[in-house]
Scaffold this motif. Structure first.
Motif, mmCIF file in Angstrom:
data_model
loop_
_atom_site.group_PDB
_atom_site.id
_atom_site.type_symbol
_atom_site.label_atom_id
_atom_site.label_comp_id
_atom_site.label_asym_id
_atom_site.label_seq_id
_atom_site.Cartn_x
_atom_site.Cartn_y
_atom_site.Cartn_z
ATOM 1 N N LEU A 272 140.879 27.037 123.228
ATOM 2 C CA LEU A 272 140.881 25.623 123.604
ATOM 3 C C LEU A 272 142.137 25.263 124.395
ATOM 4 C CD1 LEU A 272 139.651 23.796 120.369
ATOM 5 C CD2 LEU A 272 138.425 23.994 122.537
ATOM 6 N N PHE A 273 143.254 25.846 123.993
ATOM 7 C CA PHE A 273 144.538 25.461 124.578
ATOM 8 C C PHE A 273 145.490 26.650 124.488
ATOM 9 C CE2 PHE A 273 148.863 23.800 124.205
ATOM 10 C CZ PHE A 273 148.922 22.923 125.277
ATOM 11 N N GLY A 274 146.375 26.744 125.445
ATOM 12 C CA GLY A 274 147.361 27.813 125.423
ATOM 13 C C GLY A 274 148.107 27.873 126.742
ATOM 14 N N PHE A 275 149.068 28.775 126.811
ATOM 15 C CA PHE A 275 149.878 28.941 128.015
ATOM 16 C C PHE A 275 149.810 30.403 128.447
ATOM 17 C CE2 PHE A 275 151.642 25.258 125.861
ATOM 18 C CZ PHE A 275 151.730 24.330 126.902
ATOM 19 N N PRO A 276 148.890 30.715 129.394
ATOM 20 C CA PRO A 276 148.766 32.109 129.842
ATOM 21 C C PRO A 276 150.005 32.550 130.617
ATOM 22 C CG PRO A 276 146.865 30.769 130.487
ATOM 23 C CD PRO A 276 147.921 29.824 130.040
ATOM 24 N N SER A 277 150.454 33.757 130.352
ATOM 25 C CA SER A 277 151.595 34.334 131.056
ATOM 26 C C SER A 277 151.170 35.652 131.689
ATOM 27 C CB SER A 277 152.764 34.567 130.099
ATOM 28 O OG SER A 277 153.789 35.310 130.725
ATOM 29 N N GLU A 278 151.156 35.688 133.028
ATOM 30 C CA GLU A 278 150.804 36.928 133.711
ATOM 31 C C GLU A 278 151.897 37.976 133.539
ATOM 32 O OE1 GLU A 278 149.921 35.422 137.694
ATOM 33 O OE2 GLU A 278 147.797 35.796 137.268
ATOM 34 N N LYS A 279 153.133 37.515 133.396
ATOM 35 C CA LYS A 279 154.245 38.451 133.213
ATOM 36 C C LYS A 279 154.132 39.174 131.870
ATOM 37 C CE LYS A 279 159.292 38.689 132.941
ATOM 38 N NZ LYS A 279 160.566 37.918 133.005
ATOM 39 N N ASP A 280 153.879 38.401 130.806
ATOM 40 C CA ASP A 280 153.784 38.988 129.467
ATOM 41 C C ASP A 280 152.385 39.528 129.161
ATOM 42 O OD1 ASP A 280 156.404 38.172 129.112
ATOM 43 O OD2 ASP A 280 155.818 36.251 128.229
ATOM 44 N N ALA A 286 148.265 29.883 121.633
ATOM 45 C CA ALA A 286 146.822 29.721 121.825
ATOM 46 C C ALA A 286 146.187 29.066 120.606
ATOM 47 C CB ALA A 286 146.174 31.071 122.089
ATOM 48 N N VAL A 287 145.329 28.088 120.861
ATOM 49 C CA VAL A 287 144.497 27.466 119.828
ATOM 50 C C VAL A 287 143.070 27.932 120.090
ATOM 51 C CG1 VAL A 287 143.663 25.314 118.834
ATOM 52 C CG2 VAL A 287 146.012 25.461 119.708
ATOM 53 N N ARG A 288 142.495 28.670 119.154
ATOM 54 C CA ARG A 288 141.244 29.358 119.418
ATOM 55 C C ARG A 288 140.158 28.948 118.423
ATOM 56 N NH1 ARG A 288 141.999 35.466 120.433
ATOM 57 N NH2 ARG A 288 140.695 35.018 122.234
ATOM 58 N N VAL A 289 138.925 28.955 118.918
ATOM 59 C CA VAL A 289 137.750 28.667 118.086
ATOM 60 C C VAL A 289 136.969 29.968 117.928
ATOM 61 C CG1 VAL A 289 135.634 27.324 117.841
ATOM 62 C CG2 VAL A 289 137.638 26.319 118.974
ATOM 63 N N PRO A 290 136.893 30.510 116.730
ATOM 64 C CA PRO A 290 136.203 31.791 116.532
ATOM 65 C C PRO A 290 134.746 31.753 116.990
ATOM 66 C CG PRO A 290 137.455 31.166 114.581
ATOM 67 C CD PRO A 290 137.456 29.974 115.490
ATOM 68 N N TRP A 291 134.315 32.861 117.592
ATOM 69 C CA TRP A 291 132.926 33.102 117.975
ATOM 70 C C TRP A 291 132.440 32.277 119.173
ATOM 71 C CZ3 TRP A 291 129.160 34.015 113.311
ATOM 72 C CH2 TRP A 291 129.721 34.947 112.437
ATOM 73 N N MET A 292 133.140 31.204 119.512
ATOM 74 C CA MET A 292 132.584 30.239 120.463
ATOM 75 C C MET A 292 132.351 30.851 121.849
ATOM 76 S SD MET A 292 134.009 26.428 121.358
ATOM 77 C CE MET A 292 133.144 25.355 122.503
ATOM 78 N N THR A 390 145.970 29.496 136.972
ATOM 79 C CA THR A 390 145.218 28.555 137.804
ATOM 80 C C THR A 390 143.783 28.417 137.317
ATOM 81 O OG1 THR A 390 146.571 29.016 139.757
ATOM 82 C CG2 THR A 390 144.385 28.086 140.135
ATOM 83 N N LEU A 391 143.133 29.549 137.051
ATOM 84 C CA LEU A 391 141.753 29.506 136.568
ATOM 85 C C LEU A 391 141.660 28.889 135.181
ATOM 86 C CD1 LEU A 391 140.231 32.943 137.647
ATOM 87 C CD2 LEU A 391 139.676 30.695 138.514
ATOM 88 N N PHE A 392 142.576 29.276 134.302
ATOM 89 C CA PHE A 392 142.556 28.798 132.920
ATOM 90 C C PHE A 392 142.617 27.270 132.869
ATOM 91 C CE2 PHE A 392 144.643 27.655 128.922
ATOM 92 C CZ PHE A 392 143.917 28.393 127.992
ATOM 93 N N TRP A 393 143.585 26.685 133.560
ATOM 94 C CA TRP A 393 143.762 25.239 133.496
ATOM 95 C C TRP A 393 142.731 24.483 134.329
ATOM 96 C CZ3 TRP A 393 146.056 23.348 129.600
ATOM 97 C CH2 TRP A 393 147.128 24.016 129.000
ATOM 98 N N SER A 394 142.357 25.017 135.477
ATOM 99 C CA SER A 394 141.348 24.354 136.301
ATOM 100 C C SER A 394 140.032 24.225 135.538
ATOM 101 C CB SER A 394 141.121 25.127 137.604
ATOM 102 O OG SER A 394 142.274 25.131 138.400
ATOM 103 N N PHE A 395 139.648 25.298 134.863
ATOM 104 C CA PHE A 395 138.401 25.279 134.109
ATOM 105 C C PHE A 395 138.456 24.255 132.983
ATOM 106 C CE2 PHE A 395 135.883 26.943 130.509
ATOM 107 C CZ PHE A 395 134.623 26.868 131.085
ATOM 108 N N ARG A 396 139.566 24.186 132.263
ATOM 109 C CA ARG A 396 139.646 23.278 131.127
ATOM 110 C C ARG A 396 139.705 21.812 131.547
ATOM 111 N NH1 ARG A 396 140.062 27.902 129.939
ATOM 112 N NH2 ARG A 396 139.766 28.745 127.826
ATOM 113 N N PHE A 397 140.419 21.510 132.602
ATOM 114 C CA PHE A 397 140.420 20.134 133.090
ATOM 115 C C PHE A 397 139.039 19.740 133.602
ATOM 116 C CE2 PHE A 397 145.153 20.517 133.524
ATOM 117 C CZ PHE A 397 145.466 19.433 132.716
#
Length: 525
Positions: A272-280, A286-292, A390-397
């Motif tokens: 649902l929410f998180g901060f993706p890091s390409e470096k790491d 991350a806030v996650r919903v199992p199975w969804m 870019t993809l992560f946040w664009s999709f969620r908004f």
């Protein structure tokens, strides 16, 4: 190849596409709303509905003209900035675009003129047919364009010809019925219907706040709220179908959208929410919903969704296979005739030809993919990962706005059913300020679709770096600056004309009012 040329060419196409797509959704949606309003006018004979059709038709016309002007440039760019793309896949990609121009755009453009100038020259039914022809032409135009775009995402019905060095159509019906294209079409036009509905709701709400054109505003809001609620619901449902097909045909895109670095046991969780890091190469907090995610993306409990790291490893294998295909292709072309082609080369190309595009990923770094080192292959494989944040946040908004539109249009639908549209001024102000939101959602959708396909111009077939023209960076930068200036002026002109028409409001219509349905139905209306 000068990498600056590639980046600038991509930026130029993105800028012109995003500008053009500001006009497309409103054209798609308003054309259908106009047809609905005029249908009610023909059925009831009430002049207010003719007045509504003319008023919203004026705004449609302004948007249509500027949209056409910005759209013409798009097709010229394929030959100008993407010449090898045009050579490589022009036989396939050009066909839907040509059909769009001949069948859909000419239909739409012809009947647009009749719509504006035929009110007193055509019968009621004749003019209504004209309006529906405009709506059908607008949406039919979108169909063929999205068939072309859908083929870029899922290149079906085609094969590479080693003699001509081009992709050629093998099954035109497969291109037309491409499931990715069909899903994109219904999803895109539904988004256009939402855009037009929110636009009509916002402008009508402004009239109610100002106490002007109240009857027209209330009726317009009733139509827009009903139409918008149905469209908002369909956007979510059809978006789910589009996501399911993405999981099947573009696994890296879905993994990047979810910032899913490692493959998880099925069914995968949804972040649902998180901060993706390409470096790491991980998603922090991350806030996650199992199975969804597994349920949404695969519609099952046991189908695994591969993570980014696994897909990169898989890409390495395909690059190595592609190098074999590339080497066989050179032998085939050197043979000069079918009779002289070495059987081993023919067999090697048949076995590995589907991965030829992966070998072309190496062309960004060296001229001959056969000379690639292990480090080069790993580097090219990492390029198959699009920009994850870019993809992560664009999709969620985008998804968040989609659910907001459902609640928003449902609220106004209930208010219109209870005849309380003018009772809640804060909601009316919310409708006014919500006008830009569908455009933001539509642009974010374009970002998800197109950025998510990188580094491919044609998924798995032709890398973007190999498709670009050999132009100088200064040339592309100059044209980019020119397009930005011209398009900004056009956008400003359109907004000025739109605001002027809205401030002026609908014109009085002196056509005689006639009732074509029983008086009881007219009274209820």
């Amino acid at each position: 190849m000068d990498l600056d040329t590639l980046d600038l060419s991509r930026l130029q196409f993105a800028v012109t596409a995003l500008y053009h797509f500001l006009f497309v959704p409103l054209t798609l949606g308003l054309s259908v709303l106009l047809a609905v309003m005029e249908t009610v006018y023909v059925m009831t004979g009430r002049i207010i509905w003719r007045q509504m059709t003319k008023f919203w038709g004026t705004l449609f016309g302004i948007n249509f003209v500027v949209g056409v002007a910005t759209g013409i440039v798009m097709e010229f760019q394929f030959g100008m900035n993407w010449s090898y793309y045009s050579h490589y896949v022009g036989d396939i990609f050009g066909a839907p675009l040509a059909i769009e121009g001949l069948m859909a755009f000419f239909l739409e453009a012809t009947f647009v003129g009749l719509f504006f100038f035929g009110w007193d020259k055509l019968s009621k039914v004749g003019h209504l047919i004209t309006t529906w022809a405009v709506a059908i032409g607008s949406n039919f135009s979108a169909l063929w364009i999205l068939i072309a775009n859908g083929w870029m995402q899922n290149p079906v019905g085609s094969a590479f010809n080693p003699q001509t060095m081009r992709m050629e159509i093998t099954d035109f019906f497969a291109v037309v019925t491409n499931p990715v294209a069909q899903a994109k079409f219904v999803h895109t036009v539904s988004a256009g219907y939402v855009t037009a509905s929110i636009f009509v709701l916002g402008v009508s709400a402004w009239y109610l706040l100002k106490g002007r054109h109240v009857e027209l505003a209330k009726r317009s809001m009733t139509v827009a709220a009903s139409f918008g609620l149905a469209a908002s619901l369909s956007v979510v449902v059809l978006g789910d179908e589009s996501g399911y097909l993405t999981t099947e045909h573009q696994k890296m895109k879905i993994a990047a959208m979810e910032a899913m670095w490692e493959t998880e046991p099925a069914p995968a969780a949804f972040t649902l929410f998180g901060f993706p890091s390409e470096k790491d190469r991980e998603t922090h907090f991350a806030v996650r919903v199992p199975w969804m995610l597994g349920l949404i993306a695969t519609r099952s409990l046991n189908t695994q969704i591969p993570g980014i790291n696994e897909l990169v490893t898989h890409a390495e294998g395909r690059i190595r296979s592609g190098i074999i295909a590339f080497d066989a292709l050179q032998q085939i072309r050197a043979a000069g005739s079918d009779a002289r082609i070495p059987p081993a080369a023919r067999q090697a190309f048949e076995d590995n030809g589907r991965d030829l595009g992966y070998a072309l990923l190496l062309k960004r770094y060296l001229d001959d993919p056969r000379k690639a080192s292990d480090a080069d292959i790993r580097r090219a494989a990492r390029d198959t990962v699009p920009n994850v944040p870019t993809l992560f946040w664009s999709f969620r908004f985008m998804v968040g706005l989609g659910f907001f539109f459902i609640a928003f249009t449902a609220t106004f639908f209930l208010l219109s059913a209870r005849r309380l549209l003018d009772r809640y001024r804060p909601l009316l102000w919310l409708a006014v300020f919500a006008i830009p939101l569908p455009w933001i959602a539509a642009e974010l959708g374009w970002v998800v679709a197109e950025v998510g396909r990188q580094p491919w111009s044609i998924e798995g077939v032709l890398p973007t770096a190999a498709a670009v023209s050999s132009l100088g960076a200064a040339t592309v930068l100059t044209t980019l600056a020119g397009f930005v200036v011209i398009y900004t002026v056009l956008l400003g002109v359109e907004m000025a004309l739109m605001l002027r028409a809205i401030r002026k409001g609908p014109e009085a219509d002196d056509a005689p009012e006639t009732n074509l349905v029983p008086s009881s139905l007219v009274a209820a209306e």
